[in-house]
Design a protein around this motif. Sequence first.
Motif, PDB file in Angstrom:
ATOM      1  N   SER A   1      49.933  43.465  18.454  1.00 27.05           N
ATOM      2  CA  SER A   1      49.779  43.534  17.308  1.00 27.05           C
ATOM      3  C   SER A   1      49.327  41.226  17.475  1.00 27.05           C
ATOM      4  N   LEU A   2      48.146  40.655  16.181  1.00 28.61           N
ATOM      5  CA  LEU A   2      48.341  39.054  17.228  1.00 28.61           C
ATOM      6  C   LEU A   2      49.069  38.548  15.397  1.00 28.61           C
ATOM      7  N   ARG A   3      48.920  37.370  15.155  1.00 32.75           N
ATOM      8  CA  ARG A   3      49.041  36.712  14.452  1.00 32.75           C
ATOM      9  C   ARG A   3      48.172  35.682  14.079  1.00 32.75           C
ATOM     10  N   LEU A   4      46.815  35.293  13.420  1.00 31.37           N
ATOM     11  CA  LEU A   4      46.416  34.087  13.499  1.00 31.37           C
ATOM     12  C   LEU A   4      46.500  33.179  12.499  1.00 31.37           C
ATOM     13  N   SER A   5      46.544  32.346  12.562  1.00 31.17           N
ATOM     14  CA  SER A   5      46.686  31.412  11.782  1.00 31.17           C
ATOM     15  C   SER A   5      45.529  30.256  11.168  1.00 31.17           C
ATOM     16  N   CYS A   6      45.553  29.456  10.672  1.00 33.37           N
ATOM     17  CA  CYS A   6      44.304  28.171  10.195  1.00 33.37           C
ATOM     18  C   CYS A   6      45.278  27.247   8.911  1.00 33.37           C
ATOM     19  N   ALA A   7      44.636  26.015  10.103  1.00 33.18           N
ATOM     20  CA  ALA A   7      45.399  24.724   8.626  1.00 33.18           C
ATOM     21  C   ALA A   7      44.121  24.022   7.873  1.00 33.18           C
ATOM     22  N   ALA A   8      44.648  23.773   7.148  1.00 32.59           N
ATOM     23  CA  ALA A   8      43.512  23.091   7.042  1.00 32.59           C
ATOM     24  C   ALA A   8      43.703  21.727   5.664  1.00 32.59           C
ATOM     25  N   SER A   9      42.892  20.458   6.881  1.00 29.50           N
ATOM     26  CA  SER A   9      43.459  19.359   6.150  1.00 29.50           C
ATOM     27  C   SER A   9      42.630  18.426   5.051  1.00 29.50           C
ATOM     28  N   GLY A  10      42.496  17.745   4.465  1.00 27.98           N
ATOM     29  CA  GLY A  10      41.067  16.554   4.302  1.00 27.98           C
ATOM     30  C   GLY A  10      41.937  16.879   2.891  1.00 27.98           C
ATOM     31  N   ARG A  11      40.333  16.934   1.664  1.00 26.69           N
ATOM     32  CA  ARG A  11      40.788  16.910   0.470  1.00 26.69           C
ATOM     33  C   ARG A  11      40.171  18.619   0.479  1.00 26.69           C
ATOM     34  N   THR A  12      41.934  19.120   0.064  1.00 19.93           N
ATOM     35  CA  THR A  12      41.336  20.419  -0.185  1.00 19.93           C
ATOM     36  C   THR A  12      41.925  21.742  -1.256  1.00 19.93           C
ATOM     37  N   PHE A  13      42.060  20.050  -2.176  1.00 14.36           N
ATOM     38  CA  PHE A  13      42.645  20.633  -3.914  1.00 14.36           C
ATOM     39  C   PHE A  13      43.900  21.448  -3.867  1.00 14.36           C
ATOM     40  N   SER A  14      43.792  21.634  -4.714  1.00 16.32           N
ATOM     41  CA  SER A  14      45.194  22.699  -4.699  1.00 16.32           C
ATOM     42  C   SER A  14      44.931  24.192  -5.483  1.00 16.32           C
ATOM     43  N   THR A  15      43.506  24.300  -6.645  1.00 19.58           N
ATOM     44  CA  THR A  15      42.691  25.652  -6.283  1.00 19.58           C
ATOM     45  C   THR A  15      41.649  25.764  -5.462  1.00 19.58           C
ATOM     46  N   ASN A  16      42.057  26.901  -4.385  1.00 14.73           N
ATOM     47  CA  ASN A  16      41.417  27.447  -3.665  1.00 14.73           C
ATOM     48  C   ASN A  16      41.081  28.617  -3.532  1.00 14.73           C
ATOM     49  N   LEU A  17      39.766  29.105  -2.033  1.00 14.22           N
ATOM     50  CA  LEU A  17      40.097  30.067  -2.036  1.00 14.22           C
ATOM     51  C   LEU A  17      39.666  30.194  -0.518  1.00 14.22           C
TER      52      LEU A  17
ATOM     53  N   GLY B   1      33.550  24.507  -5.757  1.00 10.81           N
ATOM     54  CA  GLY B   1      31.808  24.431  -5.264  1.00 10.81           C
ATOM     55  C   GLY B   1      31.113  25.083  -3.753  1.00 10.81           C
ATOM     56  N   ARG B   2      32.265  24.450  -2.919  1.00  8.01           N
ATOM     57  CA  ARG B   2      31.793  23.884  -1.342  1.00  8.01           C
ATOM     58  C   ARG B   2      32.475  24.691   0.235  1.00  8.01           C
ATOM     59  N   LEU B   3      31.953  24.840   0.205  1.00  8.45           N
ATOM     60  CA  LEU B   3      32.437  25.383   1.503  1.00  8.45           C
ATOM     61  C   LEU B   3      32.546  25.403   2.718  1.00  8.45           C
ATOM     62  N   TYR B   4      33.821  25.589   3.680  1.00 10.88           N
ATOM     63  CA  TYR B   4      33.873  24.895   4.871  1.00 10.88           C
ATOM     64  C   TYR B   4      34.318  26.484   5.888  1.00 10.88           C
ATOM     65  N   TRP B   5      34.175  25.939   6.850  1.00  9.87           N
ATOM     66  CA  TRP B   5      34.418  27.215   7.983  1.00  9.87           C
ATOM     67  C   TRP B   5      35.010  26.202   9.220  1.00  9.87           C
ATOM     68  N   GLY B   6      35.870  27.102   9.709  1.00 10.43           N
ATOM     69  CA  GLY B   6      37.054  26.577  11.249  1.00 10.43           C
ATOM     70  C   GLY B   6      35.898  26.513  11.976  1.00 10.43           C
ATOM     71  N   GLN B   7      36.373  26.473  13.075  1.00 11.22           N
ATOM     72  CA  GLN B   7      35.479  26.856  14.623  1.00 11.22           C
ATOM     73  C   GLN B   7      35.492  28.317  15.221  1.00 11.22           C
ATOM     74  N   GLY B   8      36.328  28.823  15.153  1.00  4.93           N
ATOM     75  CA  GLY B   8      36.645  30.336  15.295  1.00  4.93           C
ATOM     76  C   GLY B   8      38.184  30.854  16.379  1.00  4.93           C
ATOM     77  N   THR B   9      38.488  31.877  16.478  1.00  2.00           N
ATOM     78  CA  THR B   9      39.483  31.468  16.721  1.00  2.00           C
ATOM     79  C   THR B   9      38.961  33.042  18.087  1.00  2.00           C
ATOM     80  N   GLN B  10      38.821  33.113  19.044  1.00  2.00           N
ATOM     81  CA  GLN B  10      38.352  34.937  19.695  1.00  2.00           C
ATOM     82  C   GLN B  10      39.634  35.802  19.972  1.00  2.00           C
ATOM     83  N   VAL B  11      39.685  37.173  19.213  1.00  2.00           N
ATOM     84  CA  VAL B  11      40.077  38.196  19.304  1.00  2.00           C
ATOM     85  C   VAL B  11      39.566  39.429  20.375  1.00  2.00           C
ATOM     86  N   THR B  12      40.326  39.973  20.803  1.00  2.00           N
ATOM     87  CA  THR B  12      39.949  40.383  22.024  1.00  2.00           C
ATOM     88  C   THR B  12      40.944  41.656  21.979  1.00  2.00           C
ATOM     89  N   VAL B  13      40.412  42.793  21.716  1.00  2.00           N
ATOM     90  CA  VAL B  13      40.983  43.922  21.764  1.00  2.00           C
ATOM     91  C   VAL B  13      41.108  45.134  23.052  1.00  2.00           C
TER      92      VAL B  13
END
Length: 115
Positions: free
Chosen positions: A17-33, A101-113
Motif C-alpha cells: 500500500s501507498l498513500r499519496l497526498s496533494c496540497a493545493a494553494s492559491g486561488r483554488t475556490f471552494s467549488t472545484n474538482l 474553468g481552469r485546469l492545473y496539474w501538480g509536478q507528479g510523484t513516482q509510484v513503482t510497484v
Amino acid sequence: QVQLVESGGGLVQAGGSLRLSCAASGRTFSTNLLGWYRQAPGKQRELVATISSGGTTNYADSIKGRFTVSRDNTKNTVDLQMNSLKPEDTAIYYCKLVSMGRLYWGQGTQVTVSS
C-alpha cells in the motif's frame, strides 16, 4: 496562481500500500474538482480517481475496490489511498485541480510497484 504539490510516492512490493497526498494553494475556490491521474512509460495520461467539493467520487475501472480518493476541504488537500498494488500500477501520479474553468496539474510523484 494555483500550486499543487504531491507527496507520498515511492517503491513498494506487489500487494503493498501507498498513500499519496496533494496540497493545493492559491486561488483554488471552494467549488472545484480534485483528482489523480497517472502516466506510465509509453502510455497516455489516464484518469485514476476524482472527487468533487461535494464529495462525489469517480474511479477508473482498473483501480476500483483497491484505491480510495478523499479530500479535506478545510486544508485543500486530496489523498489517494492505494491498496493491493500491482506492477501495472507503476506510473507517475499527478494531482489535478479544475476550478472556475481552469485546469492545473501538480509536478507528479513516482509510484513503482515491484513484482
